[in-house]
Design a protein around this motif. Structure first.
Motif, PDB file in Angstrom:
ATOM      1  N   LEU A  94      21.359  -7.240  13.752  1.00  0.00           N
ATOM      2  CA  LEU A  94      22.155  -6.009  13.756  1.00  0.00           C
ATOM      3  C   LEU A  94      22.809  -5.802  15.118  1.00  0.00           C
ATOM      4  CD1 LEU A  94      23.061  -3.248  12.634  1.00  0.00           C
ATOM      5  CD2 LEU A  94      20.805  -2.353  13.274  1.00  0.00           C
ATOM      6  N   ALA A 107      26.719  -3.541   8.803  1.00  0.00           N
ATOM      7  CA  ALA A 107      26.382  -2.700   7.654  1.00  0.00           C
ATOM      8  C   ALA A 107      25.460  -3.441   6.694  1.00  0.00           C
ATOM      9  CB  ALA A 107      27.655  -2.253   6.941  1.00  0.00           C
ATOM     10  N   LEU A 110      22.003  -3.286   8.039  1.00  0.00           N
ATOM     11  CA  LEU A 110      21.431  -1.956   7.829  1.00  0.00           C
ATOM     12  C   LEU A 110      20.957  -1.781   6.389  1.00  0.00           C
ATOM     13  CD1 LEU A 110      24.041   0.051   9.888  1.00  0.00           C
ATOM     14  CD2 LEU A 110      21.577   0.008  10.350  1.00  0.00           C
ATOM     15  N   VAL A 127      18.914   1.722  14.664  1.00  0.00           N
ATOM     16  CA  VAL A 127      19.633   2.331  13.550  1.00  0.00           C
ATOM     17  C   VAL A 127      20.202   3.697  13.921  1.00  0.00           C
ATOM     18  CG1 VAL A 127      19.391   3.262  11.209  1.00  0.00           C
ATOM     19  CG2 VAL A 127      18.287   1.091  11.819  1.00  0.00           C
ATOM     20  N   ARG A 128      19.389   4.522  14.565  1.00  0.00           N
ATOM     21  CA  ARG A 128      19.775   5.920  14.780  1.00  0.00           C
ATOM     22  C   ARG A 128      21.095   6.090  15.534  1.00  0.00           C
ATOM     23  NH1 ARG A 128      14.985   7.567  15.958  1.00  0.00           N
ATOM     24  NH2 ARG A 128      14.357   8.542  14.009  1.00  0.00           N
ATOM     25  N   LEU A 130      23.697   4.384  15.422  1.00  0.00           N
ATOM     26  CA  LEU A 130      24.837   3.980  14.590  1.00  0.00           C
ATOM     27  C   LEU A 130      25.226   5.055  13.583  1.00  0.00           C
ATOM     28  CD1 LEU A 130      23.886   0.240  14.001  1.00  0.00           C
ATOM     29  CD2 LEU A 130      25.539   1.177  15.626  1.00  0.00           C
ATOM     30  N   THR A 131      24.428   6.109  13.451  1.00  0.00           N
ATOM     31  CA  THR A 131      24.825   7.209  12.570  1.00  0.00           C
ATOM     32  C   THR A 131      26.024   7.972  13.133  1.00  0.00           C
ATOM     33  OG1 THR A 131      23.246   8.729  13.613  1.00  0.00           O
ATOM     34  CG2 THR A 131      22.472   7.477  11.699  1.00  0.00           C
ATOM     35  N   LEU A 138      30.120   1.557   8.653  1.00  0.00           N
ATOM     36  CA  LEU A 138      28.937   1.351   9.470  1.00  0.00           C
ATOM     37  C   LEU A 138      28.135   2.646   9.584  1.00  0.00           C
ATOM     38  CD1 LEU A 138      27.270  -0.510  11.242  1.00  0.00           C
ATOM     39  CD2 LEU A 138      28.811  -0.009  13.148  1.00  0.00           C
ATOM     40  N   ARG A 139      28.826   3.757   9.763  1.00  0.00           N
ATOM     41  CA  ARG A 139      28.154   5.047   9.875  1.00  0.00           C
ATOM     42  C   ARG A 139      27.412   5.382   8.585  1.00  0.00           C
ATOM     43  NH1 ARG A 139      32.294   7.581  11.365  1.00  0.00           N
ATOM     44  NH2 ARG A 139      32.824   8.885   9.572  1.00  0.00           N
ATOM     45  N   ALA A 142      24.295   3.260   8.252  1.00  0.00           N
ATOM     46  CA  ALA A 142      23.240   3.705   9.164  1.00  0.00           C
ATOM     47  C   ALA A 142      22.554   4.960   8.648  1.00  0.00           C
ATOM     48  CB  ALA A 142      23.825   3.947  10.554  1.00  0.00           C
ATOM     49  N   LEU A 146      18.664   5.122   7.586  1.00  0.00           N
ATOM     50  CA  LEU A 146      17.782   6.104   8.218  1.00  0.00           C
ATOM     51  C   LEU A 146      17.021   6.907   7.169  1.00  0.00           C
ATOM     52  CD1 LEU A 146      17.088   7.047  11.102  1.00  0.00           C
ATOM     53  CD2 LEU A 146      18.807   8.837  10.832  1.00  0.00           C
TER      54      LEU A 146
END
Length: 297
Positions: A94, A107, A110, A127-128, A130-131, A138-139, A142, A146
């Motif tokens: 990642l 993505a 994830l 991971v966090r 990328l939110t 991608l968002r 993520a 999560l």
């Protein structure tokens, strides 16, 4: 073309038959037909102890230069094996994909990490952040990962609601999977019931049902049926929701029976025997479903 031996190995692996294992290991160790072995490896989770080290080594050396490189296939195989020991290798992958600005590959990583659920807790630090990624795909990946790892609706609901404006279909589906805990998203989802695109309306309606339950049937059902009527490519999604609705879907039965009577099923660009058979199965499931309301998993 693969040698006949490799075709037999792949077929055995597809059946979960451990007799395929020696052939897969040979292919992964020698590089002969290794792409085929990677695709087949995920069918033998019982052999993860031998397959996982080989796949993770390959992932460390994989091509991340494009979303169609070898990394995506390797990550998928690791996910299908289901061994949380792969999590650290996936976190490294990642990070590599993000560094190389390969958002699709990131993505994909994830999505695989999310499939491990709480077993992917060591990945949270990667991971966090990328939110808040600039890339919507991608968002979304993520935020979804999560949720699967932490299962905390307090974070997931506002994050997914915020994504409705960038990808209404996926965001609505994701909110629906949270269920009743996503009630705060209902006002935004109701706004989508008047959207111009049938896909948006049907996905929003299905999510409203999955969050609020049978009490919303009078609102949800007409939207689903109008969406199906105006765009028959929504048929599978509509039918899946009708199954979850249970007896509340009874007013839709004439439309479902009419679909079964057609010589050519709905589906638009999704035409094909496999799709057609799946649609038939979905129609029959709605007609014969038990009396209790359906649930979404």
């Amino acid at each position: 073309m693969a040698a006949p031996h490799q075709e037999v190995v792949t077929a055995l692996a597809g059946l979960g038959d451990e007799r395929a294992l020696p052939g897969l290991l040979t292919a992964l160790d020698t590089g002969v037909d290794d792409w085929r072995a990677v695709r087949a490896a995920g069918h033998l989770p019982q052999a993860a102890g031998e397959l996982l080290p080989r796949l993770t080594r390959r992932l460390a050396d994989a091509d991340f230069s494009s979303p169609w490189g070898s990394a995506t296939g390797l990550m998928g195989a690791l996910g299908r094996l289901g061994d949380p020991a792969a999590v650290l290798a996936l976190v490294t992958a990642l990070s590599t994909a993000v560094e190389q600005e390969q958002c699709r590959t990131a993505a994909a990583a994830l999505r695989v990490l999310g499939a491990f659920g709480s077993g992917a807790a060591p990945a949270l630090g990667a991971v966090r952040p990328l939110t808040d990624a600039d890339d919507p795909q991608l968002r979304f990946a993520a935020v979804t990962a999560l949720w699967h790892i932490e299962g905390d609706p307090a974070d997931a609901v506002p994050q997914r609601t915020a994504l409705v404006d960038t990808d209404s279909h996926q965001a609505a589906d994701a909110l629906g999977r949270i269920g009743a805990s996503a009630a705060a998203a209902l006002p935004r989802l109701r706004q989508l019931l008047d959207a111009g695109h049938a896909w948006t309306r049907t996905h929003a309606a299905a999510a409203i049902h999955d969050i609020a339950g049978p009490a919303e049937a009078a609102v949800v059902l007409p939207v689903l049926l109008r969406g199906w009527e105006s765009n028959d490519s929504t048929a599978r999604h509509v039918l899946e929701c009708l199954q979850r609705m249970g007896p509340a879907a009874a007013p839709a039965l004439p439309r479902v029976r009419a679909e079964l009577a057609l010589t050519r099923r709905s589906g638009g660009f999704c035409d094909g025997i496999e799709y057609d058979e799946a649609l038939l199965r979905a129609c029959r499931a709605v007609i014969r479903q038990p009396a209790g309301p359906g649930t979404r998993t």
